[in-house]
Design an enzyme around this catalytic site. Sequence first.
Site, PDB file in Angstrom:
ATOM      1  N   LEU A   1      18.728  18.904 -20.403  1.00 28.83           N
ATOM      2  CA  LEU A   1      18.322  18.122 -21.830  1.00 28.83           C
ATOM      3  C   LEU A   1      18.110  16.985 -20.883  1.00 28.83           C
ATOM      4  O   LEU A   1      17.005  16.542 -20.552  1.00 28.83           O
ATOM      5  CB  LEU A   1      18.862  17.283 -23.299  1.00 28.83           C
ATOM      6  CG  LEU A   1      18.375  17.968 -24.641  1.00 28.83           C
ATOM      7  CD1 LEU A   1      18.458  17.641 -25.346  1.00 28.83           C
ATOM      8  CD2 LEU A   1      16.856  18.241 -24.255  1.00 28.83           C
TER       9      LEU A   1
ATOM     10  N   GLY B   1      11.663  19.060 -10.225  1.00 28.67           N
ATOM     11  CA  GLY B   1      10.998  17.702  -9.409  1.00 28.67           C
ATOM     12  C   GLY B   1       9.768  18.092  -9.811  1.00 28.67           C
ATOM     13  O   GLY B   1       9.090  17.000  -9.514  1.00 28.67           O
ATOM     14  N   ALA B   2       9.119  19.747  -9.575  1.00 30.51           N
ATOM     15  CA  ALA B   2       7.713  20.147  -9.387  1.00 30.51           C
ATOM     16  C   ALA B   2       7.408  20.057 -11.021  1.00 30.51           C
ATOM     17  O   ALA B   2       6.392  19.417 -11.127  1.00 30.51           O
ATOM     18  CB  ALA B   2       7.754  21.283  -9.313  1.00 30.51           C
TER      19      ALA B   2
ATOM     20  N   LYS C   1      12.742  13.824   0.040  1.00 31.55           N
ATOM     21  CA  LYS C   1      11.290  14.121  -0.775  1.00 31.55           C
ATOM     22  C   LYS C   1      11.485  12.753  -1.536  1.00 31.55           C
ATOM     23  O   LYS C   1      10.518  11.273  -1.396  1.00 31.55           O
ATOM     24  CB  LYS C   1      10.820  14.906  -1.886  1.00 31.55           C
ATOM     25  CG  LYS C   1       9.958  15.786  -1.009  1.00 31.55           C
ATOM     26  CD  LYS C   1       9.904  17.115  -2.606  1.00 31.55           C
ATOM     27  CE  LYS C   1       8.787  18.440  -1.647  1.00 31.55           C
ATOM     28  NZ  LYS C   1       8.478  18.957  -3.196  1.00 31.55           N
TER      29      LYS C   1
ATOM     30  N   ASP D   1       2.114  17.455  -5.190  1.00 28.35           N
ATOM     31  CA  ASP D   1       2.370  18.889  -5.623  1.00 28.35           C
ATOM     32  C   ASP D   1       1.433  18.775  -6.650  1.00 28.35           C
ATOM     33  O   ASP D   1       0.928  19.504  -7.797  1.00 28.35           O
ATOM     34  CB  ASP D   1       3.220  18.841  -6.320  1.00 28.35           C
ATOM     35  CG  ASP D   1       4.534  19.270  -5.093  1.00 28.35           C
ATOM     36  OD1 ASP D   1       4.510  19.474  -3.604  1.00 28.35           O
ATOM     37  OD2 ASP D   1       5.986  18.670  -4.358  1.00 28.35           O
TER      38      ASP D   1
ATOM     39  N   TYR E   1       5.589  31.855  -6.432  1.00 33.20           N
ATOM     40  CA  TYR E   1       4.143  31.879  -5.829  1.00 33.20           C
ATOM     41  C   TYR E   1       5.154  33.353  -5.391  1.00 33.20           C
ATOM     42  O   TYR E   1       4.084  34.121  -4.413  1.00 33.20           O
ATOM     43  CB  TYR E   1       3.930  31.432  -4.797  1.00 33.20           C
ATOM     44  CG  TYR E   1       4.865  30.622  -4.346  1.00 33.20           C
ATOM     45  CD1 TYR E   1       5.212  29.268  -4.578  1.00 33.20           C
ATOM     46  CD2 TYR E   1       5.308  30.761  -2.521  1.00 33.20           C
ATOM     47  CE1 TYR E   1       5.781  28.362  -3.933  1.00 33.20           C
ATOM     48  CE2 TYR E   1       6.070  30.208  -2.111  1.00 33.20           C
ATOM     49  CZ  TYR E   1       6.357  29.280  -2.357  1.00 33.20           C
ATOM     50  OH  TYR E   1       7.398  28.120  -1.405  1.00 33.20           O
TER      51      TYR E   1
ATOM     52  N   GLY F   1       0.901  30.433  -8.670  1.00 32.75           N
ATOM     53  CA  GLY F   1       1.544  29.856  -7.982  1.00 32.75           C
ATOM     54  C   GLY F   1       1.276  29.499  -6.144  1.00 32.75           C
ATOM     55  O   GLY F   1       1.220  28.032  -6.313  1.00 32.75           O
TER      56      GLY F   1
END
Length: 282
Positions: A158, A134-135, A71, A107, A226, A247
């Site tokens: 963090l 990433g999500a 990606k 996304d 999900y 999800g």
Amino acid sequence: MNINSMTKIIGLLGHPVKHSFSPQIHNYLCEKYNQNNIYCCFDVEKQKLKSAVEGIKTFGMIGCNVTIPHKVDIIKYIDQIDKNADIIGAVNTIKNIDGKLIGFNTDGVGFVKSILEKGYALKNKRVLIIGAGGACRSICVELASQGVSYLEIRNRSLDKANQISKTIKNNFSLDVICDTKSIDENDLNNIDILINTTPIGMESKLCPIDENLTPKGNILVCDIVYKPHNTALLNWAKKNNLNVVHGIDMLINQGLHAFYIWTGIKATKEDEEYIKDLYNKM
Ligand code: NAP
């Protein structure tokens, strides 16, 4: 499906790809909307990514989806990138327009749609997100685009949370608070929406928050995990009479948005329900 000399290919580039649900989504939509396209998965190793992208042009493909681990790396091989995909720094959908490859990220858009289509608004809402991967990054960019008024990330470390915060600050007029502490009742009473973006709860009964917490307010609880459909977090929410977003809705909506990018066709609620059914039968 009638494959003939005019059939065009839409691909998935990833490694691995064999568990992907995307062929079921897109081949159903192509057939239903009489698009002479076929969706195929291509297992592409890192060192073959450049030639795979060249193949999109060579074979006159409609475009492709991009999944783990490509990606981010794929950005250097495409011709243009959509504004939010650029801010996110990752592309999961490519459209081939006359040999020019344009990158998008669906996304976060899919996540936002899964909330809006249930009748909830995002403008001026206060949102707490667990996880900073990433999500989370793509969701934060789309939430900021939708005008949420408060965004806080809780993550066990963090570094990635701070990087997301910096990206949002640089591109939107929104400060993102980052912390590592676990969520308490005060936190829950201070927000409108709670989102889990960690894998906690995936194929397990683990919950990303303390299940003994009892919130006073009427918050919306979303889990992007999900599998299982009802995660421990969503079960906790239901036990406390809170509304939930599953999800699977994000998973399907990000696919429907990619289909829209390729074809200009907006799938219906009926399509979404049909695809959900297909998924449940898998
Ligand atoms: P990722 O980039 O690997 O990020 C995962 C995040 O969760 C990181 O911030 C990580 O913390 C944190 N985390 C991981 N394990 C943890 C644990 N045991 N305890 C506390 N925090 C933990 O993953 P991603 O791509 O964002 O995906 C996250 C989840 O969302 C996966 O389950 C994925 O399947 C799901 N997902 C769903 C959809 C959908 O359409 N529904 C789309 C994308 C992803 P550190 O930063 O400290 O490592």
